[in-house]
Design a protein around this motif. Structure first.
Motif, mmCIF file in Angstrom:
data_model
loop_
_atom_site.group_PDB
_atom_site.id
_atom_site.type_symbol
_atom_site.label_atom_id
_atom_site.label_comp_id
_atom_site.label_asym_id
_atom_site.label_seq_id
_atom_site.Cartn_x
_atom_site.Cartn_y
_atom_site.Cartn_z
ATOM 1 N N THR A 2 31.645 53.502 57.663
ATOM 2 C CA THR A 2 32.220 53.746 56.351
ATOM 3 C C THR A 2 33.595 53.107 56.249
ATOM 4 O OG1 THR A 2 31.054 55.841 56.245
ATOM 5 C CG2 THR A 2 32.866 55.550 54.731
ATOM 6 N N TYR A 3 33.781 52.382 55.170
ATOM 7 C CA TYR A 3 35.080 51.778 54.907
ATOM 8 C C TYR A 3 35.828 52.536 53.810
ATOM 9 C CZ TYR A 3 33.328 47.608 57.254
ATOM 10 O OH TYR A 3 32.836 46.734 58.167
ATOM 11 N N ALA A 17 49.959 44.568 55.669
ATOM 12 C CA ALA A 17 48.955 44.603 56.738
ATOM 13 C C ALA A 17 47.918 43.497 56.550
ATOM 14 C CB ALA A 17 48.271 45.963 56.773
ATOM 15 N N ILE A 18 47.534 43.233 55.311
ATOM 16 C CA ILE A 18 46.589 42.144 55.034
ATOM 17 C C ILE A 18 47.213 40.807 55.413
ATOM 18 C CG2 ILE A 18 45.408 40.860 53.208
ATOM 19 C CD1 ILE A 18 44.989 43.578 51.803
ATOM 20 N N LYS A 30 37.686 43.247 60.109
ATOM 21 C CA LYS A 30 38.668 43.892 60.985
ATOM 22 C C LYS A 30 39.832 44.473 60.175
ATOM 23 C CE LYS A 30 41.357 43.121 65.159
ATOM 24 N NZ LYS A 30 41.665 42.176 66.241
ATOM 25 N N ILE A 31 40.311 43.712 59.202
ATOM 26 C CA ILE A 31 41.399 44.193 58.347
ATOM 27 C C ILE A 31 40.926 45.394 57.532
ATOM 28 C CG2 ILE A 31 42.969 43.605 56.458
ATOM 29 C CD1 ILE A 31 42.743 40.641 57.468
ATOM 30 N N GLY A 32 39.694 45.317 57.021
ATOM 31 C CA GLY A 32 39.129 46.422 56.246
ATOM 32 C C GLY A 32 39.033 47.705 57.045
ATOM 33 N N PRO A 39 35.413 45.162 53.336
ATOM 34 C CA PRO A 39 35.842 43.771 53.526
ATOM 35 C C PRO A 39 35.912 42.971 52.219
ATOM 36 C CG PRO A 39 34.251 44.356 55.202
ATOM 37 C CD PRO A 39 34.307 45.511 54.245
ATOM 38 N N SER A 40 35.027 43.267 51.268
ATOM 39 C CA SER A 40 35.081 42.548 49.990
ATOM 40 C C SER A 40 36.349 42.897 49.209
ATOM 41 C CB SER A 40 33.836 42.825 49.147
ATOM 42 O OG SER A 40 33.786 44.178 48.759
ATOM 43 N N THR A 41 36.854 44.105 49.387
ATOM 44 C CA THR A 41 38.120 44.501 48.762
ATOM 45 C C THR A 41 39.265 43.692 49.351
ATOM 46 O OG1 THR A 41 37.284 46.736 48.436
ATOM 47 C CG2 THR A 41 39.678 46.442 48.300
#
Length: 59
Positions: A2-3, A17-18, A30-32, A39-41
């Motif tokens: 879950t993200y 952070a991004i 990984k960032i997500g 990840p699409s966000t």
């Protein structure tokens, strides 16, 4: 997996952070995970920030 734990708009610390993740060549996945976002966000945010802050370094 879950993200979607975090809701609402990204704040400055999320954007930093991004930017740090992109500079380190981390994947959107990984960032997500780090930010509890899909990840699409992350990809969308990078696309939005690219024009105004030159987040992506194109070769």
């Amino acid at each position: 997996m879950t993200y979607y734990k975090k809701e609402g708009q990204m704040d400055l610390s999320d954007r930093i952070a991004i930017e740090t993740g992109i500079s380190s060549k981390d994947s959107f996945k990984k960032i997500g995970k780090l930010l509890h976002r899909h990840p699409s966000t992350i990809a969308h945010e990078i696309k939005e920030l690219d024009g105004s802050r030159l987040l992506l370094h194109k070769n």
